[in-house]
Design a protein around this motif. Structure first.
Motif, PDB file in Angstrom:
ATOM      1  N   ARG A 124       0.850  -1.190   0.000  1.00 60.31           N
ATOM      2  CA  ARG A 124       0.000   0.000   0.000  1.00 60.31           C
ATOM      3  C   ARG A 124       0.890   1.246   0.000  1.00 60.31           C
ATOM      4  NH1 ARG A 124       0.096  -1.892   5.256  1.00 60.31           N
ATOM      5  NH2 ARG A 124       0.593  -0.385   6.885  1.00 60.31           N
ATOM      6  N   ASN A 125       0.411   2.280  -0.608  1.00 62.14           N
ATOM      7  CA  ASN A 125       1.126   3.544  -0.610  1.00 62.14           C
ATOM      8  C   ASN A 125       0.666   4.358   0.601  1.00 62.14           C
ATOM      9  OD1 ASN A 125       2.638   3.185  -2.968  1.00 62.14           O
ATOM     10  ND2 ASN A 125       0.869   3.705  -4.235  1.00 62.14           N
ATOM     11  N   CYS A 126       1.541   4.464   1.600  1.00 59.65           N
ATOM     12  CA  CYS A 126       1.192   5.216   2.807  1.00 59.65           C
ATOM     13  C   CYS A 126       1.487   6.697   2.630  1.00 59.65           C
ATOM     14  CB  CYS A 126       1.985   4.673   3.998  1.00 59.65           C
ATOM     15  SG  CYS A 126       1.673   2.935   4.323  1.00 59.65           S
ATOM     16  N   ASP A 127       2.314   7.016   1.679  1.00 60.41           N
ATOM     17  CA  ASP A 127       2.793   8.378   1.516  1.00 60.41           C
ATOM     18  C   ASP A 127       3.355   8.452   0.101  1.00 60.41           C
ATOM     19  OD1 ASP A 127       3.856  10.985   3.121  1.00 60.41           O
ATOM     20  OD2 ASP A 127       5.384  10.321   1.708  1.00 60.41           O
ATOM     21  N   PRO A 128       3.359   9.610  -0.531  1.00 62.69           N
ATOM     22  CA  PRO A 128       3.937   9.697  -1.878  1.00 62.69           C
ATOM     23  C   PRO A 128       5.376   9.202  -1.947  1.00 62.69           C
ATOM     24  CG  PRO A 128       2.698  11.678  -1.385  1.00 62.69           C
ATOM     25  CD  PRO A 128       2.742  10.875  -0.120  1.00 62.69           C
ATOM     26  N   HIS A 129       6.052   9.192  -0.825  1.00 63.02           N
ATOM     27  CA  HIS A 129       7.455   8.780  -0.823  1.00 63.02           C
ATOM     28  C   HIS A 129       7.675   7.552   0.056  1.00 63.02           C
ATOM     29  CE1 HIS A 129       8.245  12.535  -2.861  1.00 63.02           C
ATOM     30  NE2 HIS A 129       7.638  13.190  -1.900  1.00 63.02           N
ATOM     31  N   GLU A 130       6.622   6.784   0.296  1.00 66.80           N
ATOM     32  CA  GLU A 130       6.762   5.600   1.134  1.00 66.80           C
ATOM     33  C   GLU A 130       5.891   4.469   0.620  1.00 66.80           C
ATOM     34  OE1 GLU A 130       5.240   3.980   5.447  1.00 66.80           O
ATOM     35  OE2 GLU A 130       5.530   6.126   5.199  1.00 66.80           O
ATOM     36  N   VAL A 131       6.425   3.256   0.638  1.00 69.71           N
ATOM     37  CA  VAL A 131       5.678   2.053   0.304  1.00 69.71           C
ATOM     38  C   VAL A 131       5.846   1.076   1.452  1.00 69.71           C
ATOM     39  CG1 VAL A 131       5.521   0.056  -1.250  1.00 69.71           C
ATOM     40  CG2 VAL A 131       5.885   2.345  -2.195  1.00 69.71           C
ATOM     41  N   THR A 132       4.758   0.428   1.847  1.00 68.33           N
ATOM     42  CA  THR A 132       4.811  -0.586   2.886  1.00 68.33           C
ATOM     43  C   THR A 132       4.228  -1.879   2.338  1.00 68.33           C
ATOM     44  OG1 THR A 132       4.571   1.035   4.666  1.00 68.33           O
ATOM     45  CG2 THR A 132       4.085  -1.252   5.206  1.00 68.33           C
ATOM     46  N   PHE A 133       4.917  -2.991   2.544  1.00 65.46           N
ATOM     47  CA  PHE A 133       4.357  -4.266   2.138  1.00 65.46           C
ATOM     48  C   PHE A 133       4.688  -5.331   3.170  1.00 65.46           C
ATOM     49  CE2 PHE A 133       8.569  -4.218   0.144  1.00 65.46           C
ATOM     50  CZ  PHE A 133       9.051  -5.489   0.404  1.00 65.46           C
ATOM     51  N   GLY A 134       3.910  -6.411   3.123  1.00 64.34           N
ATOM     52  CA  GLY A 134       4.085  -7.502   4.068  1.00 64.34           C
ATOM     53  C   GLY A 134       3.167  -7.372   5.265  1.00 64.34           C
ATOM     54  N   LYS A 135       2.911  -8.495   5.897  1.00 64.84           N
ATOM     55  CA  LYS A 135       2.179  -8.527   7.151  1.00 64.84           C
ATOM     56  C   LYS A 135       2.578  -9.805   7.879  1.00 64.84           C
ATOM     57  CE  LYS A 135      -2.020 -10.977   5.707  1.00 64.84           C
ATOM     58  NZ  LYS A 135      -3.494 -10.924   5.671  1.00 64.84           N
ATOM     59  N   ARG A 136       2.114  -9.956   9.115  1.00 67.49           N
ATOM     60  CA  ARG A 136       2.488 -11.138   9.888  1.00 67.49           C
ATOM     61  C   ARG A 136       1.803 -12.384   9.325  1.00 67.49           C
ATOM     62  NH1 ARG A 136       5.056 -11.019  14.209  1.00 67.49           N
ATOM     63  NH2 ARG A 136       4.455  -8.852  14.639  1.00 67.49           N
ATOM     64  N   GLY A 137       2.593 -13.413   9.082  1.00 70.54           N
ATOM     65  CA  GLY A 137       2.025 -14.653   8.572  1.00 70.54           C
ATOM     66  C   GLY A 137       3.080 -15.566   7.990  1.00 70.54           C
TER      67      GLY A 137
END
Length: 407
Positions: A124-137
């Protein structure tokens, strides 16, 4: 004595060699002492003691998991030499793989490969200059404890997952292209690339450093019986391995074949002592940088392993640290530190001066562990509350010739 020796020989030689070993012993009059000496000689000569090569080849002759089990649309098990499933010359993941000597291949791990774009989980794009991926599993694209991040090439990073006992190759959009798993990847803490283009990673359960080809062939290992809790690993400008041990509180240098060369730091001098050293990297100048987590400092050594300076102290003010974890440098030698319990990434000059907080808690980084900086100034950070289960990517820029700040 005979039972102990038989057990030792079984671990060292494998079933086929052990049978010949026993037959020759029964046909000679050599004493137990002479056989003990021969066992020691084999132990020195055989660096890897995971299992017999024929057992491993049979064990991994076919895939043990189906596409449905791992939730992938197009998964191919990569067999030895990878000829059946991909073109090594054209696939960007496996390009520039050096030729490996046949006699060095002693094992294989399970390698899953997804088709382009087939695996993009929880990005997901949390910010124009940040990407977050992955979750617990436990599924592909998920993490249980992403302790280390290693930049490979073309904005691809290798993420070690100690709890899931595997490593995943991910790109900056969150796609997982390759998953390395198997019995020989046991509690991997961190990884690095060797000068030959292979992958070296620390195995905390096996208490050694394992060297693996990018196709998944286990080539050799070193440090069994030497390390107690190997964590960080990197390769210096001469191709030597630098390894941290969080249990013995030592940082050691080994040559390209894994032979011990020396320790760095002096335990008799306070500034050079280590307490739970976890991560290590080498700067463009060849300086060795160690995160001394227990002392809340960064230790800097020159190319020869001689102590230069200690950076930081316990606290939450600018220039202070609370259990530093991952470390990396930019092209100018500035040091970036994952300030674990202060929930931020801080930057220092190689002279030890505080520059800035590149990433702060306001940008949603929690308990950062592994970090890596690409040549395009993409900063990869593994973070999470109790265990690191997310990978965050921040786009950095140069604001002047000497300082990198967040945008």
């Amino acid at each position: 004595m005979t039972q102990v020796l038989r057990k030792c020989k079984s671990v060292l030689f494998g079933k086929g060699v052990l049978k010949n070993f026993e037959e020759r012993r029964r046909s000679t009059s050599e004493t137990n002492d002479e056989w003990e000496e021969e066992a020691k000689l084999y132990r020195r000569e055989r660096r890897v003691t995971f299992a017999d090569i024929e057992e491993l080849h049979t064990k991994f002759a076919k895939s043990t998991r189906s596409s449905a089990e791992v939730g992938l649309t197009n998964v191919g098990y990569i067999h030895r030499n990878c000829a059946e499933h991909l073109d090594v010359q054209t696939d960007p993941v496996f390009s520039h793989i050096p030729e490996e000597p046949a006699e060095s291949v002693i094992g294989h791990v399970t390698v899953l490969r997804t088709s382009d774009g087939a695996q993009k989980r929880h990005a997901r794009n949390c910010d124009p200059h940040e990407v977050t991926f992955g979750k617990r599993g436990k599924n592909v694209g998920e993490f249980q404890d992403a302790t280390g991040i290693t930049y490979i090439s073309r904005d691809q990073v290798l993420v070690t997952d100690m709890v899931n006992n595997r490593m995943q190759l991910c790109n900056r959009t969150g796609e997982t292209s390759v998953v390395y798993s198997g019995e020989d990847i046991s509690e991997p803490w961190s990884a690095c690339l060797t000068t030959d283009g292979y992958i070296a990673f620390t195995s905390r359960r096996r208490k050694c450093v394992v060297v693996m080809s990018r196709e998944g062939d286990i080539l050799w290992s070193f440090g069994a019986g030497f390390f107690e809790c190997p964590c960080g690993v990197c390769v210096d400008t001469d191709g030597n391995f630098v390894v941290t041990d969080a249990f013995t509180n030592c940082v050691s240098i080994h040559n390209k074949t894994g032979q011990f060369l020396k320790y760095i730091g002096n335990p008799k001098i306070a500034d050079q002592q280590f307490s739970k050293p976890r991560y290590v990297c080498v700067s463009p100048r060849g300086e060795i940088i160690v995160s001394d987590s227990g002392h809340h400092r960064i230790k800097l050594f020159d190319k020869g392993g001689h102590f230069v300076r200690s950076i930081g102290k316990f606290g939450k003010k600018d220039g202070e640290l609370k259990t530093p974890y991952g470390v990396c440098t930019d092209s100018l030698g500035h040091i970036l530190v994952a300030d674990h319990y202060n929930n931020r990434i801080s930057m220092f000059t190689r002279e030890g001066a505080f520059v800035c907080h590149v990433i702060e808690e306001s940008l949603s980084v929690k308990h950062p562990k592994g970090i890596a900086l690409s040549p395009h100034l993409n900063l990869y950070v593994s973070s999470g509350d109790l265990k690191a289960c997310e990978i965050k990517i921040y786009k950095l820029k140069c604001s002047d010739p000497t300082v990198i700040v967040d945008v």
